[in-house]
Design an enzyme around this catalytic site. Structure first.
Site, PDB file in Angstrom:
ATOM      1  NE  ARG A 507       3.220  -3.156  -3.624  1.00 43.87           N
ATOM      2  CZ  ARG A 507       4.006  -4.116  -4.105  1.00 43.87           C
ATOM      3  NH1 ARG A 507       3.580  -4.894  -5.078  1.00 43.87           N
ATOM      4  NH2 ARG A 507       5.211  -4.305  -3.613  1.00 43.87           N
ATOM      5  CB  SER A 570      10.440   1.832   2.853  1.00 44.91           C
ATOM      6  OG  SER A 570      10.133   0.572   2.317  1.00 44.91           O
ATOM      7  CG  ASP A 624      12.612  -0.065   0.666  1.00 40.43           C
ATOM      8  OD1 ASP A 624      13.495   0.077   1.544  1.00 40.43           O
ATOM      9  OD2 ASP A 624      12.319   0.833  -0.133  1.00 40.43           O
TER      10      ASP A 624
END
Length: 885
Positions: A507, A570, A624
């Site tokens: 994203r 992450s 994250d």
């Protein structure tokens, strides 16, 4: 020739006249389909009343739970004893089920008389006599040295509280003869889930969903309900269809006002109804020229076997004449025709009423299963059904007419009351043995309080190891400094770019933060990362990421904008400052080469240079979990811990700088990314690690690594369940011992199925549908076991997460020297959010293992996007403050 035709015409005319005469006289006994549908509806209402806790005491149809929870599956085997007590004599049997692996039943039996003084004596004398006969049978058959399970058919209404009522012998099952009929037929046809007896008496049983039985605790699975439908109408609901003959018969019976439905149907009363009708017809001059005999006045002189004989296809008229003559009557041809038609109407009404009640049961089964069309088998027994020449055909025809959306097979039971008791006992033995094996497997996942405290204490030790310079290199919990020194204070503002890489989707976000108002607006676009890029070279991966950034900036009209950027990455990274992160090792299926041991921020900068289209200020590399903590910290200043419980599992928290030996400085605090998924990689969790965990680990991409994560995270829980299901199937405890190809497929049992299967709102029927989607053809009992397995695996995962969290909050409390510690944990992850019980069990475990900590769990909104922007904003604010100082 003309004379023959004339005689035939005369006879048919005579027959027609007699039939019309009887039809007019017995008009109220002829039931239309409309009336039968109405009776169906009334019976359904009575069933509902009988099943309800509050309404059962006043219900005429008692719907008695039998505690028979399963039907035969064909795997039953062994020797069993069976007792059948229901009349003037009783039978003892030895039943051998599935001898030499074949699905068959062999029986040896002995009848014993029941003397009148025993029948009319007290209960103790009766059962002492039964026990003596049983002892005699066992001695005769040389069974005294064996302890065999025993099934007891007791063909009277019984209110049971459990399946076995111990009577000084090893009695495993107390069985109603109707249940025995269903079980006998179910052994030959697993589709059989209804039993009906139409004999001396009448009754039906069927498999009901436990969730509908208020009288018994528990909602899972099914249980056989003995309807005791003979009492239908005792509360007056059938008064409109009862005739004067029914009322007269009832008044002369041993139990007036009771068993009114049975008195219109069963063999004990059918002959007597015919006698009362013939007597009345003779009295009004419609039969025998008004003549009557003393036999016709005598109760019980016409039996149901006479009714059956009179209705035989060819010999019926001759039989009718013979029976009437034996009653002292002199019948004409027309009398014989009329009497034969009376029998037809009485027996047809019986079949119609049975059909209506059975149709109500079949409709209930279909509706319970939420099926448009039901395929099922009804086990049948009883002398009326067996000896009456027309009865079965009439019953079948009417049932199929009343429930056109049910495909019903009728199966005649062999020795239902005796073989059935043995089958119930065999099933109870099988279920008991299977239950032991299943419980043994599930017990591996049940952690005691002491074990959980052990996990908490080991985690605490590992946290300390990871923070210390001397032991850090050997620590399994890496305790990586993030160089995030502060939490949002509400003064953050501006536009920020955020990248989020943590799985197969990538994203890019534009995040706008307004100062003071704590308002954040986000715009984002999702891009796929193909497998060949995930497992290609590092250069290809970062070039793809930059291409996605370029597409987003173009899409947002920001191509030339200078924006601060936070990169949510992450994967385990070792940081030396907030904008430098060396990849420790790939997880989540990534295998891109030339990345491990490299600074991924430098690799991103190099890829941006190669593209040579824009320049971005990469301020922070963010995990994250840290993003989750920062997002919640923006809303709640008490938040200083972040938890991810989703595809992976991880925790971060704000640690005192004085405890972090890897970083210089003792003042203030810094966020530590624990990377706790590696907890247990040194073998410290081996005492609670099961064979299924080992199989999952050995089949993973990183065998021997991330052991704690493999016991707690969404990526692995479904796979643990699949390994257990394979083992239980291999043991013959699930899916009839058949391991389907789908079940052999790694990853087929996704963790989302655990969440769906464990949903309290989901009936077992829906669980079966989920399993069918996976190619697993499950029975109701299979579905219960699968649900239990899912529950055991997810419960252990939540408890282990809770034990780890208890270690962290206790550490924070002690570090600050507090008696009581209040803290908020920011949480994200599909397992925590979507699983119906995970969050509750995790929180309960934390409360139990860290009683002096008041922990609030707060769901994060987009920690990996919004969190990355907030970390970037805080970093920019702190940079500015340092410049000003």
């Amino acid at each position: 020739m003309f004379a023959v035709h004339l005689m035939a015409f005369y006879f048919s005319k005579l027959k027609e006249d007699q039939i019309k005469k009887v039809d007019r006289f017995l008009y109220h006994m002829r039931l239309s389909d409309e009336t039968l549908v109405d009776i169906m509806t009334r019976f359904q209402a009575e069933m509902e009343k009988g099943l309800g806790k509050d309404t059962n005491p006043t219900a005429s149809v008692k719907m008695l739970p039998t505690f028979v929870r399963a039907i035969p599956d064909g795997s039953e085997n062994g020797e069993f004893l069976s007792l059948d007590l229901g009349g003037s004599k009783f039978r003892v049997l030895k039943v051998q089920v599935s001898q030499e692996g074949k699905q068959n039943v062999q029986m040896e039996s002995q009848f014993y008389p029941t003397p009148n003084e025993i029948i009319r004596g007290n209960g103790t004398e009766l059962f002492d006599y039964v026990a003596d006969c049983l002892a005699d049978f066992m001695k005769t058959k040389d069974l005294t040295q064996k302890k065999l399970p025993l099934g007891f058919t007791f063909s009277f209404p019984c209110r049971q509280t459990k399946l076995e009522e111990d009577l000084d012998v090893d009695i495993l099952a107390l069985v109603n003869d109707t249940v025995g009929t269903m079980m006998t037929c179910a052994y030959d046809d697993p589709s059989c889930e209804v039993g009906v007896i139409i004999g001396t008496g009448t009754n039906a049983c069927y498999m009901e969903d436990m969730s509908n039985i208020d009288l018994v605790e528990g909602d899972e699975g099914r249980m056989c309900i003995n309807t005791e439908w003979g009492a239908f109408g005792d509360d007056g609901v059938l008064e409109d269809i009862r005739t004067e003959f029914d009322r007269e018969l009832d008044l002369g019976s041993l139990n007036p006002g009771k068993q009114l439905f049975e008195k219109m149907i069963s063999g004990l009363y059918m002959g007597e109804l015919v006698r009362l009708i013939l007597l009345k017809m003779a009295k009004v001059g419609l039969l025998f020229g008004g003549a009557k005999s003393s036999a016709l006045h005598t109760k019980g002189k016409i039996e149901t076997q006479h009714v059956a004989a009179m209705e035989k296809y060819k010999e019926g008229l001759a039989n009718t004449r013979e029976i009437l003559v034996n009653l002292g009557l002199d019948p004409s041809e027309s009398d014989c025709l009329a009497v034969q038609h009376v029998c037809t109407i009485v027996s047809f009404r019986s079949a119609n009423l049975c059909a209506a009640a059975l149709a109500a049961i079949l409709t209930r089964l279909r509706e319970n299963k939420k099926l448009a069309r039901l395929r099922t088998t009804v086990g049948m027994d009883g002398t009326v059904y067996k000896i009456h020449p027309q009865y079965p055909k009439r019953l079948h025809k009417v049932v199929r007419r009343l429930v056109p959306n049910c495909d019903v097979r009728f199966l005649l039971s062999e020795s239902g009351s005796t073989k059935g008791a043995a089958m119930v006992t065999a099933v109870a033995c099988r279920v008991q043995a299977q239950r032991k094996q299943i419980d043994k497997v599930l017990a591996l996942f049940q952690l005691t309080r002491e074990q959980l405290m052990g996990v908490r204490d080991k985690m605490r030790t590992e946290l300390e190891y990871g923070l210390k310079k001397q032991t850090h290199a050997l620590a399994m919990v890496k305790m990586l400094p993030t160089f995030v020194y502060g939490m949002p204070d509400g003064t953050e503002k501006g536009k920020f770019l955020a990248l989020d890489l943590g799985g197969t989707n990538f994203r890019v976000l534009l995040v706008k933060i307004r100062s003071g108002r704590r308002s954040v607006r986000m715009y984002n676009k999702i891009f796929a990362i193909p497998l060949e890029i995930m497992q290609g070279t590092g250069e290809e991966l970062f070039d793809h990421i930059v291409q996605c950034i370029a597409d987003f900036l173009d899409y947002m009209g920001l191509k030339g904008a200078q924006l601060p950027l936070g990169f949510t990455f992450s994967f385990p990274c070792r940081q030396t400052c907030i904008d430098k992160g060396t990849l420790v090792g790939w997880t989540k299926g990534f295998k891109a080469t030339d990345c491990e041991g490299e600074d991924v921020v430098d690799m991103l900068r190099e890829a941006i240079k190669r593209r040579n289209e824009f320049d971005l200020d990469i301020v922070a590399i963010v995990n994250d979990t840290v993003g989750t903590m920062m997002t919640c910290g923006y809303e709640d200043p008490n938040c200083e811990i972040g938890l991810i419980a989703g595809t992976g599992s991880n925790v971060c928290y704000m640690e005192e700088m004085r405890n972090i030996e890897l970083v210089e400085g003792d003042e203030g605090r810094m966020c530590i990314n624990t990377e706790w998924g590696g907890f247990g990689d040194n073998g410290c969790l081996d005492d609670i690690c099961t064979q299924y965990d080992k199989e999952v680990d050995e089949g993973s991409l990183n065998s021997g690594k991330q052991r704690y994560e493999k016991m707690t995270s969404g990526m692995y829980l479904g796979e643990i369940v699949r390994q257990i299901l394979i083992d239980l199937t291999r043991q013959g405890l699930l899916f009839r011992g058949h391991i389907s190809e789908r079940l052999r497929t790694r990853g087929i049992f996704e963790t989302k199925f655990l969440s769906q299967i464990e949903s309290d709102r989901l009936a077992l029927l829906q669980v079966r549908r989920i399993l069918q989607q996976l190619g697993l053809d499950s029975t109701c009992e299979d579905s219960i076991v699968v649900k239990e397995v899912c529950g055991a695996v997810s419960r252990r995962a939540a408890q282990l997460c809770g034990a780890g969290m208890a270690a962290i909050v206790e550490k924070r409390r002690q570090d600050q020297g507090l008696e009581h510690f209040k803290v908020t944990v920011g949480v994200d992850g599909t397992l925590y959010k979507l699983h119906p019980h995970f969050s509750r069990i995790l929180q309960e475990t934390v409360r139990e293992l860290a009683p002096r900590c008041a922990v609030t769990f707060m769901l994060s909104e987009d920690g990996s996007g919004k969190g990355a922007a907030l970390i970037t904003a805080v970093a920019k604010r702190l940079q500015q403050q340092r410049k000003e100082n």
